[in-house]
Design a protein around this motif. Sequence first.
Motif, PDB file in Angstrom:
ATOM      1  N   ARG A   1      14.450 -28.746  12.135  1.00 57.34           N
ATOM      2  CA  ARG A   1      13.545 -27.705  12.595  1.00 57.34           C
ATOM      3  C   ARG A   1      13.616 -26.537  11.640  1.00 57.34           C
ATOM      4  O   ARG A   1      14.396 -26.546  10.709  1.00 57.34           O
ATOM      5  CB  ARG A   1      13.829 -27.332  14.045  1.00 57.34           C
TER       6      ARG A   1
ATOM      7  N   ILE B   1      17.547 -39.083  18.503  1.00 54.55           N
ATOM      8  CA  ILE B   1      16.820 -38.758  17.280  1.00 54.55           C
ATOM      9  C   ILE B   1      16.985 -37.291  16.914  1.00 54.55           C
ATOM     10  O   ILE B   1      16.804 -36.403  17.746  1.00 54.55           O
ATOM     11  CB  ILE B   1      15.326 -39.108  17.453  1.00 54.55           C
ATOM     12  N   SER B   2      17.363 -37.062  15.676  1.00 59.79           N
ATOM     13  CA  SER B   2      17.457 -35.690  15.184  1.00 59.79           C
ATOM     14  C   SER B   2      16.230 -35.380  14.363  1.00 59.79           C
ATOM     15  O   SER B   2      15.715 -36.232  13.663  1.00 59.79           O
ATOM     16  CB  SER B   2      18.681 -35.528  14.292  1.00 59.79           C
ATOM     17  N   ASP B   3      15.770 -34.164  14.436  1.00 63.09           N
ATOM     18  CA  ASP B   3      14.669 -33.745  13.593  1.00 63.09           C
ATOM     19  C   ASP B   3      14.984 -32.383  13.020  1.00 63.09           C
ATOM     20  O   ASP B   3      15.549 -31.543  13.703  1.00 63.09           O
ATOM     21  CB  ASP B   3      13.378 -33.659  14.423  1.00 63.09           C
TER      22      ASP B   3
ATOM     23  N   SER C   1      13.647 -38.963   6.091  1.00 66.11           N
ATOM     24  CA  SER C   1      13.013 -37.845   5.398  1.00 66.11           C
ATOM     25  C   SER C   1      14.072 -37.001   4.701  1.00 66.11           C
ATOM     26  O   SER C   1      15.253 -37.047   5.034  1.00 66.11           O
ATOM     27  CB  SER C   1      12.230 -36.977   6.389  1.00 66.11           C
TER      28      SER C   1
ATOM     29  N   LEU D   1      17.589 -37.125   6.572  1.00 65.89           N
ATOM     30  CA  LEU D   1      17.686 -37.755   7.885  1.00 65.89           C
ATOM     31  C   LEU D   1      17.700 -39.252   7.686  1.00 65.89           C
ATOM     32  O   LEU D   1      16.868 -39.796   6.951  1.00 65.89           O
ATOM     33  CB  LEU D   1      16.493 -37.348   8.747  1.00 65.89           C
TER      34      LEU D   1
ATOM     35  N   SER E   1      21.614 -36.603  10.479  1.00 64.90           N
ATOM     36  CA  SER E   1      21.501 -35.981   9.171  1.00 64.90           C
ATOM     37  C   SER E   1      22.740 -36.321   8.355  1.00 64.90           C
ATOM     38  O   SER E   1      23.824 -36.504   8.889  1.00 64.90           O
ATOM     39  CB  SER E   1      21.356 -34.468   9.303  1.00 64.90           C
TER      40      SER E   1
ATOM     41  N   ARG F   1      19.041 -41.152  14.906  1.00 64.70           N
ATOM     42  CA  ARG F   1      18.637 -40.620  13.623  1.00 64.70           C
ATOM     43  C   ARG F   1      19.556 -39.434  13.369  1.00 64.70           C
ATOM     44  O   ARG F   1      19.678 -38.553  14.204  1.00 64.70           O
ATOM     45  CB  ARG F   1      17.191 -40.157  13.694  1.00 64.70           C
TER      46      ARG F   1
ATOM     47  N   PHE G   1      18.813 -28.792  13.602  1.00 56.73           N
ATOM     48  CA  PHE G   1      18.315 -30.089  14.035  1.00 56.73           C
ATOM     49  C   PHE G   1      18.100 -30.074  15.527  1.00 56.73           C
ATOM     50  O   PHE G   1      18.873 -29.521  16.278  1.00 56.73           O
ATOM     51  CB  PHE G   1      19.295 -31.204  13.659  1.00 56.73           C
ATOM     52  N   LYS G   2      17.008 -30.705  15.909  1.00 57.38           N
ATOM     53  CA  LYS G   2      16.675 -30.783  17.318  1.00 57.38           C
ATOM     54  C   LYS G   2      17.001 -32.198  17.739  1.00 57.38           C
ATOM     55  O   LYS G   2      16.549 -33.152  17.121  1.00 57.38           O
ATOM     56  CB  LYS G   2      15.187 -30.501  17.472  1.00 57.38           C
ATOM     57  N   ARG G   3      17.832 -32.354  18.774  1.00 55.46           N
ATOM     58  CA  ARG G   3      18.176 -33.704  19.217  1.00 55.46           C
ATOM     59  C   ARG G   3      17.278 -34.106  20.368  1.00 55.46           C
ATOM     60  O   ARG G   3      17.097 -33.359  21.305  1.00 55.46           O
ATOM     61  CB  ARG G   3      19.619 -33.749  19.692  1.00 55.46           C
ATOM     62  N   THR G   4      16.725 -35.288  20.275  1.00 58.50           N
ATOM     63  CA  THR G   4      15.938 -35.803  21.379  1.00 58.50           C
ATOM     64  C   THR G   4      16.518 -37.150  21.774  1.00 58.50           C
ATOM     65  O   THR G   4      16.638 -38.046  20.942  1.00 58.50           O
ATOM     66  CB  THR G   4      14.473 -36.008  20.948  1.00 58.50           C
TER      67      THR G   4
END
Length: 821
Positions: free
Chosen positions: A166, A162-164, A39, A10, A19, A17, A80-83
């Motif tokens: 998951r 922001i991507s995270d 990360s 990321l 990937s 953010r 990826f979870k987008r916020t």
Amino acid sequence: MEPAVGGRVLVPFRQQRMSGIVVGLHDREPAVATKNVFSVVDPAPVLDQQLMRLGRWIADYYLAPLGEVFRTMLPLGAEFKRTITYSITEPGQMALHLGGMSGSSARARRTPEEQLAEFRVLDYLANREEPVRELSLRSATGVSRTVLSGMVRKKWVVREDISDAREAARTIKVAVLCSKSPSDAPTAPADGATNVSARHATGNDGATGVPARRAKLNANQQALLDALTASGGRAEVEVLHALDVPRTTLQTLVKRGLVDIVAEPAEFHVSRVKARPSPFDFEFNPAQKQALQRIQDSIANRKFTGVLLHGVTGSGKTAVYLAAMRTVLESGRSAILLVPEIGLTPTVAADLHQVFGDEVAILHSALSDAERAEQWHRIKRGEARVVVGTRSAIFAPVSDLALIIVDEEQDSSYKQEETPRYHARDVAVMRAKMADAVVLLGSATPSLESYYNATKNKYALLELPDRVEQRPLPEVELIDMKQEFQETGQEQVISRKLAEEIRERLERKEQVMILLNRRGYSPVALCRTCGKTLECKNCAIAMTHHKRARKMECHYCGYTAPVPEKCGHCGSEYVYFLGTGSEKLEELLHGMFPTARIGRLDRDTVRGKEDFERALNALNEGELDLLVGTQMIAKGHDVHGVTLVGVVGADIALGLPDFRAAERTFQLLTQVAGRAGRGETPGKVVLQTYFPDHYAVQYAARHDFAGFYEKELRFRSWMHYPPYSALANVLIRSDRLEDALLWSGTIGQWFEKTRHEGVRVLGPAAAPILRLKRDFRYHFVLKSTSREKLNTLLRTMLAYAASQKIPRTQVIVDVDALWLM
Ligand SMILES: [Zn+2]
Ligand SMILES: [Zn+2]
């Protein structure tokens, strides 16, 4: 975690953010300003070396950004979870407190409603310390995304995206008994003493965190442990929750160290449809046996081999594919089978499951993102070594690839019509080369490109010249519709001959299929007073009348409008609907044969694959006498009850300004003709045409593949078209006509003054469809016998376009374009 080449990380990107894939690791000081990686998502590569190499090849060959290519290759977006969040800026605070709101209104005149909406947003954000999620903000203030975007442009608010990462795959929670030592935990089958003491225990589940050792268990806790023991020491949490004990009991056991809860990948069910008893016939005729043997020998060689399997319709190609794939599976290696979109119906998927069991992964467009990711991980883990899927399945992460099969290799659905504009068949050939594997291209009507490669010995040519069980090919009768008009004095949709043939079949209780490759009721609405047609407001295309749905629809962009009562140009009431689509044909046939049961198969009646299959099943089960449809009906794999195929307006495509028109017409006519014939009964095809002398029609009527290819290849050679030249279409588009003209002019002048020996450049010219989806379009066609020269010129052109500030997204480079429209 250390990053790995081919793994995801990321990274910060503007306010977002995102990937990315690690393409290399080094410890040299970078020459440009850099930012830190947020990360590491994958400690191990998700794209192995071979797929990384393949990705680079695609980026190079199709002039596509490498990142876009990797994104296409990895169906893992669901991981990826987008916020999206918003926060207020200093100028935003100013605007709010000065009540001034007028600060920048010189540029954009806003309505009072818009000003109020902006005020609500600023006010809401000003009272919050943390960035606010888009969903909360919009539900609290009721403003649209457009308003928010406007405020971002004015720099009153900041948007963060922001991507995270998951959880990699859909998982289930499993409770596992801990077995530290026999005395510590009651893992042994029901121990009487513990049971007794447990039953006498009075405490509730009391989350006390007491060490497991020697602690007493209450009845609920014991019941859970018994249940776990009985199921072999592990059970799904979901299942335990169904027991008659409080949910907290399990948590207590976890706290006491008696039970662990682990996440495991959920089991994936390939198909919920029941397979047919014996879907495939593996009793081979000599031609099938010989073809299979040749393929198996090539696989055993472990050297790149290209094979073109040319088998007439109904010659049993699929059975050969499956037998070859079984051989691969038995030798412990992997295989990929690509099929066109329409070929992958739920029944076919169930059949494949029956042949390959859990070793098959099936990738089709009806899967959700999460399901697609799950299948991808199953393949990556080596649990599924046979992959069947549409276009993007060519990127399946199998290891020890031995065989790639491309069924109906001429099908245009293998070409992706957005960036990266790759052709899955050509990527398949390249991947097989990199893997020292066999690539098998199968078709009843091979593309000119593949057939040409076979004649030049680039591919081995295998033929299945006969239908299975020696079933004869259908007789084809041509009807000259110009003559029909002269003799009857009026424009006919169904000729007298075709009507007579249909009537005969219906009397004999046989089935009929009619192809009209145009959906809707009438393709044109014309004003008789001023002569203008009703065009789409986004495209330079006539809108089609859909009678039952009571609307006008653009088949290119989907725009709909009410059915006009008056001409939109002159107000005249004399608006006429001209021409015939499949909906009108169905109505006509109902009128001609009132007792016949008639079905229709086109994109208006088929929403999902189930609809497609249901219609074909109805035909196979004898619930329909007559099936009308677009080219969809030519592509069903399982139609074998039809004795008459009528083709109405088969030559629509011949009128299009596209060098592949003849090839497409020949392929469509051959495919639909292949649907005729049942068991021993030979089928008949009645082919109505305004171009009875056109060679595509003539050769299709005679089932003469070789004749057509020879003639068509000569034409391509004279005109310097593929396969004799590499071809690229460069499209310049803009929703502003001035920009489209300016940019195509700029690039046109550059082509003129640049030396480009060995590359022919045609254009700029207005694209055959000048306006499409709001964009005005101009294009260049580039041809060269040297792919290297062609790509070099395209690359230099793109660099020049960038230097002239022509946005990259408005210059479309389509290498090996299938359509020049
Ligand atoms: Zn008019
Ligand atoms: Zn349109």
